[in-house]
Design a protein around this motif. Structure first.
Motif, PDB file in Angstrom:
ATOM      1  N   GLY A   5       0.549  -1.513  -0.255  1.00 20.54           N
ATOM      2  CA  GLY A   5       0.252   0.398   0.060  1.00 20.54           C
ATOM      3  C   GLY A   5       0.470   1.127   0.396  1.00 20.54           C
ATOM      4  N   ALA A   6       0.387   2.099   0.230  1.00 16.71           N
ATOM      5  CA  ALA A   6       0.797   4.287   0.589  1.00 16.71           C
ATOM      6  C   ALA A   6       1.868   3.649   1.159  1.00 16.71           C
ATOM      7  N   LEU A   7       3.141   4.426   0.925  1.00 17.89           N
ATOM      8  CA  LEU A   7       4.205   4.876   2.566  1.00 17.89           C
ATOM      9  C   LEU A   7       3.757   5.636   3.173  1.00 17.89           C
ATOM     10  N   SER A   8       3.729   5.146   4.513  1.00 22.52           N
ATOM     11  CA  SER A   8       3.294   6.609   5.197  1.00 22.52           C
ATOM     12  C   SER A   8       3.895   6.789   6.609  1.00 22.52           C
ATOM     13  N   TYR A   9       5.301   5.536   6.673  1.00 23.22           N
ATOM     14  CA  TYR A   9       6.049   5.259   8.024  1.00 23.22           C
ATOM     15  C   TYR A   9       7.028   5.536   6.857  1.00 23.22           C
ATOM     16  N   TYR A  10       8.715   5.558   7.436  1.00 21.78           N
ATOM     17  CA  TYR A  10       9.275   4.961   7.445  1.00 21.78           C
ATOM     18  C   TYR A  10      11.151   5.757   7.745  1.00 21.78           C
ATOM     19  N   LEU A  11      11.737   4.820   8.692  1.00 19.81           N
ATOM     20  CA  LEU A  11      13.124   5.110   9.414  1.00 19.81           C
ATOM     21  C   LEU A  11      12.482   6.285  10.259  1.00 19.81           C
ATOM     22  N   GLY A  12      11.779   6.580  10.599  1.00 12.74           N
ATOM     23  CA  GLY A  12      11.546   7.783  11.584  1.00 12.74           C
ATOM     24  C   GLY A  12      10.653   8.811  10.815  1.00 12.74           C
ATOM     25  N   ILE A  13      10.301   9.343   9.336  1.00 13.93           N
ATOM     26  CA  ILE A  13      10.161   9.895   8.347  1.00 13.93           C
ATOM     27  C   ILE A  13       8.600  10.293   8.772  1.00 13.93           C
ATOM     28  N   GLU A  14       7.566  10.593   8.470  1.00 17.34           N
ATOM     29  CA  GLU A  14       6.419  10.793   8.435  1.00 17.34           C
ATOM     30  C   GLU A  14       6.077  10.894   7.536  1.00 17.34           C
ATOM     31  N   VAL A  15       5.755   9.941   5.713  1.00 19.12           N
ATOM     32  CA  VAL A  15       5.257  10.614   4.193  1.00 19.12           C
ATOM     33  C   VAL A  15       3.610  10.069   4.889  1.00 19.12           C
ATOM     34  N   ARG A  16       2.646  11.560   3.828  1.00 19.42           N
ATOM     35  CA  ARG A  16       2.029  11.768   3.654  1.00 19.42           C
ATOM     36  C   ARG A  16       2.132  11.974   2.248  1.00 19.42           C
ATOM     37  N   GLN A  17       1.130  11.256   1.516  1.00 15.66           N
ATOM     38  CA  GLN A  17       1.036  11.720   0.284  1.00 15.66           C
ATOM     39  C   GLN A  17      -0.710  12.240  -0.175  1.00 15.66           C
ATOM     40  N   GLY A  18      -0.193  13.326  -1.084  1.00 17.66           N
ATOM     41  CA  GLY A  18      -1.295  13.801  -1.606  1.00 17.66           C
ATOM     42  C   GLY A  18      -1.994  13.999  -2.972  1.00 17.66           C
ATOM     43  N   LYS A  19      -2.631  14.082  -4.158  1.00 13.60           N
ATOM     44  CA  LYS A  19      -2.875  13.811  -5.450  1.00 13.60           C
ATOM     45  C   LYS A  19      -2.130  14.502  -5.900  1.00 13.60           C
ATOM     46  N   GLU A  20      -1.066  15.719  -5.440  1.00 13.33           N
ATOM     47  CA  GLU A  20      -0.470  16.125  -6.121  1.00 13.33           C
ATOM     48  C   GLU A  20       1.159  16.943  -4.881  1.00 13.33           C
ATOM     49  N   GLU A  21       0.971  16.302  -4.244  1.00 11.24           N
ATOM     50  CA  GLU A  21       2.275  16.080  -3.323  1.00 11.24           C
ATOM     51  C   GLU A  21       2.548  15.380  -2.141  1.00 11.24           C
ATOM     52  N   LEU A  22       3.852  15.350  -1.974  1.00 12.27           N
ATOM     53  CA  LEU A  22       4.197  14.166  -1.069  1.00 12.27           C
ATOM     54  C   LEU A  22       4.863  15.271  -0.149  1.00 12.27           C
ATOM     55  N   THR A  23       4.304  14.697   1.081  1.00 12.38           N
ATOM     56  CA  THR A  23       5.368  15.397   2.460  1.00 12.38           C
ATOM     57  C   THR A  23       5.573  14.927   3.739  1.00 12.38           C
ATOM     58  N   LEU A  24       6.952  15.439   4.017  1.00  8.41           N
ATOM     59  CA  LEU A  24       8.001  14.326   4.788  1.00  8.41           C
ATOM     60  C   LEU A  24       8.308  15.452   6.310  1.00  8.41           C
ATOM     61  N   GLY A  25       7.547  14.380   7.759  1.00 10.61           N
ATOM     62  CA  GLY A  25       7.960  15.398   8.668  1.00 10.61           C
ATOM     63  C   GLY A  25       8.421  13.928   9.579  1.00 10.61           C
ATOM     64  N   GLN A  26       8.392  14.912  10.633  1.00 10.89           N
ATOM     65  CA  GLN A  26       9.170  13.688  12.032  1.00 10.89           C
ATOM     66  C   GLN A  26       8.534  14.589  13.212  1.00 10.89           C
ATOM     67  N   ASN A  27       7.367  14.705  13.054  1.00 12.92           N
ATOM     68  CA  ASN A  27       6.681  15.107  14.333  1.00 12.92           C
ATOM     69  C   ASN A  27       7.003  14.056  15.124  1.00 12.92           C
ATOM     70  N   ALA A  28       6.324  13.281  15.558  1.00 16.08           N
ATOM     71  CA  ALA A  28       6.421  12.155  16.969  1.00 16.08           C
ATOM     72  C   ALA A  28       8.351  11.848  17.007  1.00 16.08           C
ATOM     73  N   TYR A  29       8.844  11.731  15.817  1.00 14.62           N
ATOM     74  CA  TYR A  29      10.587  11.720  16.547  1.00 14.62           C
ATOM     75  C   TYR A  29      11.072  12.774  17.110  1.00 14.62           C
ATOM     76  N   ALA A  30      10.389  14.375  17.087  1.00 15.28           N
ATOM     77  CA  ALA A  30      11.055  15.654  18.055  1.00 15.28           C
ATOM     78  C   ALA A  30      10.341  15.383  19.126  1.00 15.28           C
ATOM     79  N   LEU A  31       9.708  15.054  18.907  1.00 16.32           N
ATOM     80  CA  LEU A  31       8.396  15.057  20.342  1.00 16.32           C
ATOM     81  C   LEU A  31       9.092  13.938  21.648  1.00 16.32           C
ATOM     82  N   LYS A  32       9.453  13.196  20.714  1.00 20.89           N
ATOM     83  CA  LYS A  32      10.041  11.687  21.415  1.00 20.89           C
ATOM     84  C   LYS A  32      11.536  12.946  21.467  1.00 20.89           C
TER      85      LYS A  32
END
Length: 104
Positions: A5-32
């Motif tokens: 299926g669609a990639l959502s989390y990889y090596l501590g990086i959250e991946v959000r996929q939209g129709k026109e964009e791909l957004t990476l974030g590390q909110n959970a990692y930063a909070l930890k």
């Protein structure tokens, strides 16, 4: 190979996929990282480090816990992958990973 299926989390990086964009974030990692260093209750600031801060390797102040300093520095270096706004500050303090002191 199997389709997971669609990639959502990889090596501590959250991946959000939209129709026109791909957004990476590390909110959970930063909070930890903040929780692990007893900083979860700290308030955010606009600038990641003090303006005109001058650090030097020839400081005579007391040494700090090098293992803890390196752990925090390494965690921040990994966080730079998605937080480009802290890149300069993290790079600047990383110069002192070898011999950390209280106030450079």
């Amino acid at each position: 190979m199997s389709d997971l299926g669609a990639l959502s989390y990889y090596l501590g990086i959250e991946v959000r996929q939209g129709k026109e964009e791909l957004t990476l974030g590390q909110n959970a990692y930063a909070l930890k990282l903040l929780e692990r260093n007893d900083m979860a209750e700290c308030k955010p600031c606009v600038t990641p480090m003090e303006e005109r801060l001058k650090l030097t390797k020839t400081s005579t102040t007391a040494k700090v816990d090098a293992t803890l300093y390196r752990s925090i520095g390494g965690g921040l270096r990994y966080l730079v992958h998605t937080r480009l706004d802290i890149t300069f500050a993290v790079g600047y303090v990383s110069r002192f990973i070898e011999d950390p002191r209280e106030d450079h």
